[in-house]
Design an enzyme around this catalytic site. Structure first.
Site, PDB file in Angstrom:
ATOM      1  CG  HIS A 114      -2.219 -12.240  -0.448  1.00  0.00           C
ATOM      2  ND1 HIS A 114      -0.968 -11.682  -0.403  1.00  0.00           N
ATOM      3  CD2 HIS A 114      -3.087 -11.220  -0.253  1.00  0.00           C
ATOM      4  CE1 HIS A 114      -1.079 -10.378  -0.203  1.00  0.00           C
ATOM      5  NE2 HIS A 114      -2.366 -10.074  -0.093  1.00  0.00           N
TER       6      HIS A 114
ATOM      7  CG  HIS B 250      -1.526 -11.447   4.189  1.00  0.00           C
ATOM      8  ND1 HIS B 250      -2.522 -11.855   3.344  1.00  0.00           N
ATOM      9  CD2 HIS B 250      -1.762 -10.142   4.428  1.00  0.00           C
ATOM     10  CE1 HIS B 250      -3.332 -10.844   3.087  1.00  0.00           C
ATOM     11  NE2 HIS B 250      -2.881  -9.783   3.726  1.00  0.00           N
TER      12      HIS B 250
ATOM     13  CB  CYS C 107      -9.031   5.767   0.375  1.00  0.00           C
ATOM     14  SG  CYS C 107      -8.755   4.145  -0.377  1.00  0.00           S
TER      15      CYS C 107
ATOM     16  CB  CYS D 129      -6.218   3.743   2.734  1.00  0.00           C
ATOM     17  SG  CYS D 129      -5.335   3.672   1.188  1.00  0.00           S
TER      18      CYS D 129
ATOM     19  CB  CYS E 243      -6.544   5.521  -3.430  1.00  0.00           C
ATOM     20  SG  CYS E 243      -5.470   4.416  -2.511  1.00  0.00           S
TER      21      CYS E 243
ATOM     22  CG  HIS F 233      -7.008   0.551  -2.150  1.00  0.00           C
ATOM     23  ND1 HIS F 233      -6.314   1.292  -1.216  1.00  0.00           N
ATOM     24  CD2 HIS F 233      -7.021  -0.717  -1.689  1.00  0.00           C
ATOM     25  CE1 HIS F 233      -5.941   0.509  -0.228  1.00  0.00           C
ATOM     26  NE2 HIS F 233      -6.340  -0.712  -0.487  1.00  0.00           N
TER      27      HIS F 233
ATOM     28  CE  LYS G 147       0.403  -4.214  -1.689  1.00  0.00           C
ATOM     29  NZ  LYS G 147      -0.459  -3.459  -0.804  1.00  0.00           N
TER      30      LYS G 147
ATOM     31  CE  LYS H 235      -6.652  -7.072   1.927  1.00  0.00           C
ATOM     32  NZ  LYS H 235      -6.235  -7.420   3.243  1.00  0.00           N
TER      33      LYS H 235
HETATM   34  O1  ME8 Z   1      -2.748  -3.220   6.444  1.00  0.00           O
HETATM   35  N1  ME8 Z   1       3.902  -7.796  -0.808  1.00  0.00           N
HETATM   36  O2  ME8 Z   1      -3.636  -5.322   6.875  1.00  0.00           O
HETATM   37  P1  ME8 Z   1      -3.447  -6.046   5.460  1.00  0.00           P
HETATM   38  C1  ME8 Z   1       4.433  -7.876   0.406  1.00  0.00           C
HETATM   39  N2  ME8 Z   1      -4.670  -4.473   9.113  1.00  0.00           N
HETATM   40  N3  ME8 Z   1       3.717  -7.859   1.553  1.00  0.00           N
HETATM   41  C2  ME8 Z   1       2.392  -7.752   1.460  1.00  0.00           C
HETATM   42  C3  ME8 Z   1       1.756  -7.657   0.197  1.00  0.00           C
HETATM   43  C4  ME8 Z   1       2.570  -7.686  -0.985  1.00  0.00           C
HETATM   44  N4  ME8 Z   1       2.092  -7.643  -2.208  1.00  0.00           N
HETATM   45  N5  ME8 Z   1       0.436  -7.560   0.418  1.00  0.00           N
HETATM   46  C5  ME8 Z   1       0.242  -7.603   1.777  1.00  0.00           C
HETATM   47  C6  ME8 Z   1      -3.317  -4.027   7.184  1.00  0.00           C
HETATM   48  N6  ME8 Z   1       1.419  -7.728   2.405  1.00  0.00           N
HETATM   49  C7  ME8 Z   1      -3.652  -3.638   8.592  1.00  0.00           C
HETATM   50  C8  ME8 Z   1      -2.404  -3.694   9.439  1.00  0.00           C
HETATM   51  S1  ME8 Z   1      -1.129  -3.435  11.773  1.00  0.00           S
HETATM   52  C9  ME8 Z   1      -1.392  -2.699  13.211  1.00  0.00           C
HETATM   53  C10 ME8 Z   1      -2.590  -3.259  10.875  1.00  0.00           C
HETATM   54  C11 ME8 Z   1       1.616  -7.833   3.863  1.00  0.00           C
HETATM   55  O3  ME8 Z   1      -4.212  -7.328   5.568  1.00  0.00           O
HETATM   56  C12 ME8 Z   1       2.538  -6.748   4.374  1.00  0.00           C
HETATM   57  O4  ME8 Z   1       3.035  -7.128   5.621  1.00  0.00           O
HETATM   58  O5  ME8 Z   1      -3.747  -5.136   4.346  1.00  0.00           O
HETATM   59  C13 ME8 Z   1       1.591  -5.587   4.525  1.00  0.00           C
HETATM   60  O6  ME8 Z   1       2.117  -4.560   5.320  1.00  0.00           O
HETATM   61  C14 ME8 Z   1       0.416  -6.296   5.160  1.00  0.00           C
HETATM   62  O7  ME8 Z   1       0.382  -7.587   4.509  1.00  0.00           O
HETATM   63  C15 ME8 Z   1      -0.905  -5.583   4.991  1.00  0.00           C
HETATM   64  O8  ME8 Z   1      -1.912  -6.436   5.452  1.00  0.00           O
END
Ligand code: ME8
Length: 647
Positions: free
Chosen positions: A17, A20, A125, A128, A142, A145, A294, A297
């Protein structure tokens, strides 16, 4: 110099989304900027494919975890090129090499005595994928979430994070740029001011099998964060890959604030335990929110980047993301905000400057970049450009992308004013001022060349077209080499320009309300008496005059109307944007009009002219000469804000 920049590896429990996309656009832009300045760059992104969440998502879809992760990981991989994102490496935590390296590191840390076995009860959680402390909960749930964590008692393996607490505090304090912006550094230091608990790094296979088996106990798999963070090393071929040698000591990670703790605490303590130098920088940004919440997903309020690209184009999306969010702070997403940025900054400011300048060059010098005659006494653009270049370098290097774009837009705005104040269309008619015309056109062409260079990291696609229009190859050092050519005056006279399509087609705003309402009210109020007075004597009362909404408007865009030789479609700001169709095509070229302040009647009933709805009328003088008449647009002297009432 070498740059190694990474994004988080994203969970494959849902499709990509805008959140990301934002982080990945930031890392891509930064890597393009560093390449521009001569660095060797490695940019890595990827997917995080183990853990509870993924196993659950696969089960819901009724497929094996393997099938599931292959499918969603491919979605991430194929989305990035659509956003002009070009990583050098896409890592997956299910890659064999990654799995082997994680196991080797676990073994090493275990043998060092930094991993021990213990019993633990905690609040877990699933969202998380970690145990939360009581302090982290908000009303027992949390905060990310909005779910109540499960109380779990388990025997598990623990990593002695606490052993490295002081060393980490010292490092953060003596390296002020280790975590930026500063607020996040302070947040981490505040967290570290309390004793650190050790980190549970295993899950019993009775509860989860979708993970990397612990090398020293087959009854457990690795906790997903201990596995995932190591991707930053395995992607370099750690421990003996060439890339590891050249890149590790300059590693920069980009993340959002949701995963600050794993990156600023778990990861550095793991690295210290491995006996490696710490990464160089952690860049932390805020959230994209939708209606103050925020985008996520789990909440379901996500915006899909692919849909945005279809609607607005990839360059507009990249520009919007970087311009709208101040790195580090939260930003709000809305389609209105994208349309406003696209129409105003891109179509009006940049697009107009580009099309007017190239059109004038094609018309006045046959598309050849002219030799400037007297540059010394015309330094408005060159002086500003030098300042912009310095500030751009500074702000791009420190992840202040919105500031970098603001300063670049100062140059665009100045160049648009420069056209209006120098009136090349008048200079071209005066033989003795051709030298002056050439200087003005050279300065504008050189400004476009610099803009192509500076905007390339942000909008690589459009800059390719801009370069092509300027007659420069896409690999020309003039637009690819900031060190040598990131200064004024490098464009050689003589180059050949080409006409290209408008850079940014405008998106319709549908903001026609005020005009229609105004017209309706007038109609309702119109009374018979007034009509007869008008008709009989050609005289109107002051009251009647007052009903005419006369305003100052700025022309932001002018285009020919299809199938009409006489009409031009003007987009004007007064202060809201509206379209006015004017019969002035015989007297004005479209490229000469943007930037002019004219007078308009703003509350005229809209009419359709050759299929285009005109929301008002531009006032012009009808000049009779030698038995022929021509129109001269009304104008305003001085800087008057668009929309000012004419009293
Ligand atoms: O946390 N605004 O993966 P994830 C801005 N797999 N950036 C956002 C966002 C938002 N509303 N939502 C997501 C994980 N992001 C782990 C990471 S790393 C070794 C492991 C972006 O799929 C942002 O970069 O939940 C956030 O830190 C990341 O997606 C979380 O992605």
């Amino acid at each position: 110099m070498t740059t190694y920049i990474t994004t988080p590896i994203y969970y494959v429990n849902a499709q990509p989304h805008l959140g990301h996309a934002y982080t990945t656009i930031v890392a891509d832009t930064y890597s393009r900027f560093r390449r521009l300045t001569g660095d060797t760059v490695r940019f890595q992104t990827g997917t995080d494919e183990h853990g509870d969440k993924i196993a659950e998502a696969a089960e819901k879809e009724g497929c094996s975890p393997r099938e599931y992760v292959d499918r969603i990981s491919a979605m991430f991989r194929t989305t990035w090129p659509l956003l002009d994102i070009a990583p050098d490496n896409f890592i997956r935590t299910t890659d064999k090499k990654h799995v082997e390296t994680v196991q080797a590191i676990l073994q090493q840390v275990y043998e060092k005595g930094d991993i021990y076995f213990d019993k633990y009860t905690g609040l877990y959680c699933t969202g998380c994928e970690r145990f939360l402390t009581e302090k982290e909960l908000v009303d027992g749930t949390c905060p990310d979430h909005k779910t109540v964590p499960d109380e779990i008692t388990e025997e598990n393996y623990f990593f002695r994070m606490s052993r490295y607490q002081q060393e980490l505090i010292d490092h953060i304090k003596s390296n002020p740029d280790f975590i930026t912006p500063e607020r996040y550094k302070n947040e981490v230091l505040s967290f570290l001011s309390e004793p650190l608990e050790d980190l549970c790094i295993s899950r019993p296979t009775s509860r989860l099998v979708w993970g990397i088996p612990l090398p020293f106990d087959g009854n457990f798999v690795t906790y997903v964060w201990f596995d995932a963070l190591i991707n930053y090393l395995t992607g370099l071929g750690y421990p003996d890959g060439e890339q590891f040698e050249s890149c590790w000591n300059v590693a920069e990670h980009v993340i959002a604030k949701d995963i600050l703790k794993p990156h600023a605490i778990y990861w550095p303590t793991m690295i210290l335990s491995m006996g490696l130098p710490l990464y160089k920088k952690l860049h932390v940004h805020g959230y994209w929110n939708v209606d103050e919440t925020k985008m996520s997903k789990s909440i379901g309020n996500v915006i899909r980047p692919v849909e945005l690209i279809e609607e607005y184009g990839v360059d507009s999306i990249r520009y919007f993301c970087l311009r709208e969010m101040s790195f580090g702070l939260d930003a709000s997403f809305s389609s209105d905000a994208i349309v406003a940025r696209k129409n105003s900054d891109l179509a009006n400011d940049l697009g107009n400057l580009y099309s007017r300048t190239t059109a004038m060059l094609v018309k006045y010098t046959g598309g050849v970049v002219p030799e400037p005659v007297s540059v010394d006494d015309d330094t408005v653009l060159s002086d500003l450009a030098e300042k912009v270049l310095a500030s751009y370098y500074e702000t791009m290097s420190s992840f202040q992308f919105h500031r970098a774009l603001q300063v670049v837009w100062e140059l665009i705005s100045q160049a648009n004013k420069y056209i209006v104040s120098n009136e090349p269309w008048v200079l071209v008619k005066e033989e003795d001022r051709l030298g002056r015309l050439h200087t003005v056109l050279y300065n504008l062409a050189e400004t476009l060349r610099l803009l192509t260079l500076l905007l390339q990291p942000v909008m690589p696609g459009i800059c390719e077209r801009m370069a092509q229009g300027l007659g420069l190859g896409i690999d020309s050092p003039l637009i690819k080499d900031f060190k040598t050519n990131g200064r004024w005056g490098m464009l050689e006279p003589g180059g050949n320009l080409q006409k290209i399509e408008a850079l940014f087609p405008r998106t319709d705003t549908k903001k026609k309300q005020p005009v229609k309402q105004g017209a309706k009210q007038n109609k309702e109020k119109k009374n018979k008496n007034e009509q007869t007075t008008e008709n009989r004597e050609g005289v109107i009362t002051f009251d009647q005059f007052q009903k005419v909404d006369l305003r100052v408007a700025e022309i932001v865009c002018a285009e020919p109307v299809k199938k009409s030789d006489r009409l031009l479609k003007l987009t004007v700001k007064a202060p809201e944007e509206r379209i006015i169709v004017a019969g002035i095509a015989d007297y004005y070229q479209p490229e000469d009009l943007p930037g002019l302040l004219v007078l308009i009647v703003a509350n005229l009933k809209p009419v359709k002219l050759m299929g285009v709805e005109s929301q008002g009328m531009v006032l012009a003088a009808k000049v009779e000469e030698n038995g022929r008449s021509r129109l001269v647009l009304s104008s305003v002297s001085g800087a008057v804000p668009p929309g000012s009432k004419v009293a």
